[in-house]
Write an enzyme that holds these catalytic residues in place. Structure first.
Site, PDB file in Angstrom:
ATOM      1  N   ASP A   1       0.835  -1.200   0.000  1.00 43.31           N
ATOM      2  CA  ASP A   1       0.000   0.000   0.000  1.00 43.31           C
ATOM      3  C   ASP A   1       0.866   1.245   0.000  1.00 43.31           C
ATOM      4  OD1 ASP A   1       0.900  -0.630   2.583  1.00 43.31           O
ATOM      5  OD2 ASP A   1      -0.695   0.518   3.521  1.00 43.31           O
TER       6      ASP A   1
ATOM      7  N   GLU B   1       3.623   0.202   7.990  1.00 44.66           N
ATOM      8  CA  GLU B   1       2.624  -0.562   7.266  1.00 44.66           C
ATOM      9  C   GLU B   1       3.328  -1.333   6.132  1.00 44.66           C
ATOM     10  OE1 GLU B   1      -0.988   1.521   7.254  1.00 44.66           O
ATOM     11  OE2 GLU B   1      -2.092  -0.075   6.270  1.00 44.66           O
TER      12      GLU B   1
ATOM     13  N   ASP C   1      -5.756  -2.550  -2.748  1.00 38.95           N
ATOM     14  CA  ASP C   1      -4.917  -1.613  -3.484  1.00 38.95           C
ATOM     15  C   ASP C   1      -4.366  -2.297  -4.737  1.00 38.95           C
ATOM     16  OD1 ASP C   1      -5.050  -1.208  -0.641  1.00 38.95           O
ATOM     17  OD2 ASP C   1      -3.667   0.461  -0.849  1.00 38.95           O
TER      18      ASP C   1
ATOM     19  N   TRP D   1     -11.461  -6.043  -1.688  1.00 44.25           N
ATOM     20  CA  TRP D   1     -10.108  -6.439  -1.268  1.00 44.25           C
ATOM     21  C   TRP D   1      -9.935  -7.920  -1.642  1.00 44.25           C
ATOM     22  CZ3 TRP D   1     -11.723  -1.881  -0.091  1.00 44.25           C
ATOM     23  CH2 TRP D   1     -10.815  -0.894   0.222  1.00 44.25           C
TER      24      TRP D   1
ATOM     25  N   GLU E   1      -2.159   8.981  -0.929  1.00 44.78           N
ATOM     26  CA  GLU E   1      -3.198   8.077  -0.403  1.00 44.78           C
ATOM     27  C   GLU E   1      -4.566   8.754  -0.405  1.00 44.78           C
ATOM     28  OE1 GLU E   1      -2.479   7.043   3.686  1.00 44.78           O
ATOM     29  OE2 GLU E   1      -3.791   5.289   3.577  1.00 44.78           O
TER      30      GLU E   1
HETATM   31  C1  RAM Z   1      -4.859   1.315   4.912  1.00 39.81           C
HETATM   32  C2  RAM Z   1      -3.924   1.023   3.820  1.00 39.81           C
HETATM   33  C3  RAM Z   1      -4.488   0.472   2.559  1.00 39.81           C
HETATM   34  C4  RAM Z   1      -5.941   0.169   2.608  1.00 39.81           C
HETATM   35  C5  RAM Z   1      -6.393  -0.273   3.948  1.00 39.81           C
HETATM   36  C6  RAM Z   1      -7.867  -0.578   4.031  1.00 39.81           C
HETATM   37  O1  RAM Z   1      -4.216   1.123   6.129  1.00 39.81           O
HETATM   38  O2  RAM Z   1      -3.258   2.200   3.540  1.00 39.81           O
HETATM   39  O3  RAM Z   1      -4.245   1.311   1.489  1.00 39.81           O
HETATM   40  O4  RAM Z   1      -6.188  -0.854   1.657  1.00 39.81           O
HETATM   41  O5  RAM Z   1      -6.077   0.642   4.932  1.00 39.81           O
END
Ligand code: RAM
Length: 908
Positions: free
Chosen positions: A484, A490, A497, A550, A762
């Site tokens: 991501d 993370e 994504d 997802w 993001e």
């Molecule tokens: C966030 C991430 C990612 C997303 C999830 C649900 O922490 O950045 O991009 O897919 O959440």
């Protein structure tokens, strides 16, 4: 001698080309050039045709394979001779010779007969090397350091082994993997140039090893092997909860060296209890937090034969000596790529020394500098400066992104980390009092070494910067797994994504092996009831699964891989995983309505800052789930059709009808209004054909009205965004698609560009117009999901696509659709067959289109001009050209063409 051969080759190919003879080149085995480490019993072989005339087709081919390049040329003792096969297939031809042996090298070449029946010469010789095919081929044992490891700071262990090579060496191959990450040396020299090895997989079920030809690193007589380990993804910190040891707490090494002597004998050197262990200069190393190196602790010469290791410890054999999960590495390794020098070194208002590398990138900074023994230089990494111009790290959450280097103090020292990476544009320096000179610092971008395949450019510089940002988002987040983001705590394989961005990714780079590897982890981490994790490799546990958009990665990526690369074997391999995911949804949906469970929904859709009129663009999460349930079922049916699974087609076709009927009943009024009046609701319903034909046109109009009500802005999140412009252009609203593409106030694609972004953000409003930031808890400046618009730019603006029933660009569609204020656009794509190009411009009322179609393919070119307007090619009317077939209707004019270069013009 070599020069002479080369000259002859050049002369020959020039001569053959001049004669109009077709040539064969660019041989690939398993989609790679001369790969090592192939553990597939019937590898796939591909090649390209080229020549300087139009309409080149292959009518037959002959392939030959041998274990010796000499014998191959003589056509003797072949492992496989396909004979002359009458077929036009030049991509993914399945090896059909005698069984391939572990560790062996194979040499191969191909010749073809073209459409005129004329034979080409034999292609240049290519090769591949097999990996270790059976667990029993592994003679090595897993080893761990012999000393008690510090479990808090975890210094990197060193392993060492010396041995005598008694005879002259013919060839030598090393097979290496680790629990953790490894870097290996032989006689002081690094083995290979891959970084962060063995890469990241679902380690409990699949662990990759790498294979290296190390013939040149060895010598007759005394030799030494040295390997250092880092905790890596295996036992380092992962996930935002500050937890570590996700796959195990003990790092370990597995090493095997197979040496062939010139006298035909073989010797195998393996990791076992004769090895020695110690620690060195890497005091600790974590993916999120960075690395600390104390050069004073370096054990100089530790991987040379002459080094005295009597003070070192022995090693212990690991209690877990499992080798059944070892797999060959099929994807491209992570390597160093672009280099950057600081474009500016400055002091911030807070008094900190910071350098700006001009590009938000992922990798590390190499430092070459002098310091006093015991002094240190500390590098901290950040993506942005705050609104006062200060170094901003809040959005990194707990990730420290800090590399510390302690000098040993003898002249210029070179530092770079080993088992970590940072996401950054800015670097803050502390602890160093000397002057900072740009010459001392070089940033390297690291990413999986996938060949670049696509490019897009146009007359609008902001869009060109957007394309740049998309490509850098891909570079930074394709580090062995699709992540991501690459900077905060993370950096995980978020499935939503990846599916959102896949099509764009497959234009920009050759991602088939990268995703083929990852899809196997998707299947490996799938729960027994078919549910698919939010993350792959799954480090969140068995409950973090089953979110619409997802988990659909399990169907969306394999199907789109098939469209992009036409590899049926991959589709077949993923089919059980695709089906299990659809079955999971089926079980959740008693009335064919999936309206239970947790869903992320249209993640990060637009929330107005002043939500005064309550118009946040919320889409019902179960409406979304139903759309993806239908979409995945459709893709499963598509795959079943390709693979001839008739029973499944018969079962899932009526299920799909019921899913759509249930959608209509639950979420659509009789007049066609959706219960969520958001852009994403209309986009998904239209893109996945959830509405009957009769309701589609007005639904598209509602979508347009909604966009207008936001003053021509999008409001979609991760799930709606990839399809938004596609739906608009498909339903006759190309103008609105361009309005959105060219919009530059937020939410829009160009807003971040105007704010100086060099990657995709993001959030639409990661940085506000007043330079304040969105919530630091989730505000990455390098997240590729919204970069999914790239697919539309390639497919619609430049107009390059593949026919679904002749995928992998076997039959190409060129359908440029100019719009907005663009006066020119060019897309190129390297396919298995060669380069496709579609380049258009508007010139004095003329539409000019330059097209390039690779050999052994055909294309349909749609000219966006009124029917009746005469189309010319290189100055001659197409109607008069034998090898161009014009199909003209009221709606459009199209041209059927074969390979070659074309220059079309027509009045608009
Ligand atoms: C966030 C991430 C990612 C997303 C999830 C649900 O922490 O950045 O991009 O897919 O959440």
């Amino acid at each position: 001698m070599q020069k002479l051969v080369l000259l002859c080759l050049i002369f020959f190919s020039f001569f053959a080309g001049a004669l109009g003879q077709t040539q064969v080149n660019s041989l690939l085995c398993e989609n790679r050039i001369n790969p090592t480490c192939v553990d597939i019993s019937q590898p796939l072989l591909s090649w390209q045709l080229s020549g300087n005339r139009r309409n080149i087709r292959q009518s037959a081919y002959e392939l030959r394979v041998s274990t010796s390049s000499k014998l191959l040329n003589q056509g003797k003792e072949l492992t496989w001779n396909s004979g002359k096969v009458t077929a036009d297939q030049s991509v993914h031809v399945v090896y059909g010779g005698s069984p391939l042996s572990s560790g062996k090298k194979y040499f191969w070449q191909v010749r073809i007969w073209d459409d005129k029946g004329q034979a080409s010469g034999w292609s240049p010789v290519a090769e591949w090397q097999m990996g270790l095919l059976q667990p029993g081929d592994w003679k090595a044992s897993w080893i761990e350091p012999g000393f008690i490891q510090d479990s808090i700071s975890r210094p990197s262990p060193l392993f060492r082994k010396t041995f005598q090579a008694g005879k002259k060496i013919q060839s030598a191959t090393a097979y290496i993997t680790a629990r953790g990450m490894y870097e290996a040396r032989i006689n002081g020299q690094r083995v290979g140039d891959a970084l962060l090895t063995p890469g990241w997989t679902s380690y409990r079920k699949r662990l990759q090893y790498q294979q290296y030809d190390v013939t040149n690193l060895l010598r007759q007589g005394a030799n030494a092997i040295g390997v250092t380990l880092g905790v890596g993804w295996y036992s380092g910190y992962l996930v935002w909860e500050n937890s570590k040891n996700h796959f195990g707490s003990r790092t370990g090494l597995l090493f095997q060296l197979n040496i062939q002597y010139t006298d035909g004998t073989e010797e195998v050197i393996t990791s076992d209890n004769s090895w020695r262990s110690s620690t060195g200069s890497i005091l600790n190393s974590e993916i999120y937090h960075g690395e600390t190196i104390d050069a004073r602790k370096e054990k100089e010469g530790w991987s040379d034969p002459g080094y005295d290791d009597h003070a070192w410890s022995g090693v212990q054999l690991s209690s877990d000596n499992n080798k059944s999960i070892l797999i060959a590495t099929i994807n491209e390794p992570v390597r160093k790529h672009e280099q950057f020098k600081p474009v500016r070194i400055f002091t911030t208002p807070a008094g900190e020394k910071v350098m700006d590398f001009g590009q938000n990138l992922v990798g590390w900074v190499q430092v070459q500098i002098k310091g006093r023994a015991g002094d240190s230089i500390v590098l901290q990494h950040a993506e942005v400066l705050d609104n006062k111009g200060n170094f901003y790290t809040e959005n990194l959450r707990r990730a420290q992104q800090k590399n510390t280097y302690i000098f040993k103090g003898n002249g210029t020292e070179l530092f770079e980390p080993h088992f970590t990476f940072q996401g950054f544009r800015y670097v803050k320096i502390t602890g160093f009092n000397g002057e900072l000179n740009p010459d001392n610092f070089t940033a390297f971008a690291l990413y999986s070494d996938m060949p670049a395949t696509g490019d897009f450019s146009c007359s609008n510089q902001l869009i060109n910067q957007l394309q740049h940002n998309i490509q850098w988002g891909q570079r930074g987040n394709f580090l062995d797994v699709p992540t991501d983001c690459p900077q905060r705590d993370e950096r995980l394989g978020w499935t939503g994504d990846a599916q959102a961005f896949f099509r764009t990714a497959a234009y920009n780079r050759q991602v088939n092996n990268f995703f083929a590897k990852w899809l196997k982890d998707v299947a490996a981490d799938q729960r027994s009831d078919g549910s698919v994790p939010f993350l792959v490799p799954n480090v969140l546990g068995d409950q973090s699964m089953g979110s619409a958009g997802w988990s659909d990665v399990a169907t969306i990526v394999p199907w789109n891989m098939y469209l992009a690369y036409a590899d049926k074997r991959l589709l077949e391999q993923q089919y059980p995983s695709m089906k299990a995911w659809v079955e999971y949804m089926h079980k959740q949906s008693p009335q064919d309505l999936w309206n239970t469970g947790f869903h992320f929904g249209d993640w990060l859709f637009y929330h107005p800052d002043d939500d005064l009129d309550g118009r946040a663009a919320i889409t019902d999460k179960y409406l979304i789930a139903q759309c993806f349930y239908a979409h995945s079922t459709q893709l499963l049916i598509n795959a079943a059709q390709v693979l001839g699974k008739t029973a499944d087609i018969a079962e899932y076709t009526p299920l799909l009808q019921r899913i759509k009927a249930a959608f209509l009943k639950e979420y659509v009024t009789p007049n066609g209004r959706l219960v969520s009046s958001s852009q994403t609701a209309y986009v998904l319903a239209l893109n996945f054909d959830m509405l009957p034909e009769s309701l589609r046109e007005q639904a598209a109009l509602r979508l347009v009205e909604n966009i207008k009500s936001y003053n021509n802005h999008l409001t979609t999140g991760f799930l709606g965004t990839p399809y938004l412009c596609h739906v608009l252009s498909r339903f006759g609203h190309l103008d609105m698609a361009y309005t959105l593409l060219l919009q530059d106030t937020y939410p829009s694609w160009l807003y971040p560009v105007k704010m100086g972004a060099t990657t995709i953000w993001e959030r639409w409003d990661g940085e506000k117009p007043d330079h304040t930031f969105e919530n630091a808890g989730m505000n990455s400046f390098n997240h590729y999901a919204y970069g999914a618009i790239g697919d539309w730019m390639y497919r619609v603006t430049a107009g390059i696509d593949t026919k679904e029933d002749a995928p992998g660009y076997r039959q190409i569609i060129i359908r440029p659709r100019p719009g907005g204020s663009l006066t020119q656009a060019t897309g190129t794509l390297q396919t298995y067959y060669g380069q496709i190009k579609s380049s258009w411009q508007l010139q004095n009322g003329q539409f000019v289109l330059d097209v390039e179609i690779p050999a052994n393919t055909t294309a349909t070119v749609y000219m966006p001009v009124k029917s009746g307007n005469a189309i010319m090619e290189s100055g001659k009317a197409v109607s008069e050209q034998k090898d161009i077939r014009l199909v003209s209707s009221d709606k459009e004019q199209s041209l059927e063409i074969g390979s070659g270069k074309y220059h079309f013009t027509a009045a608009q």
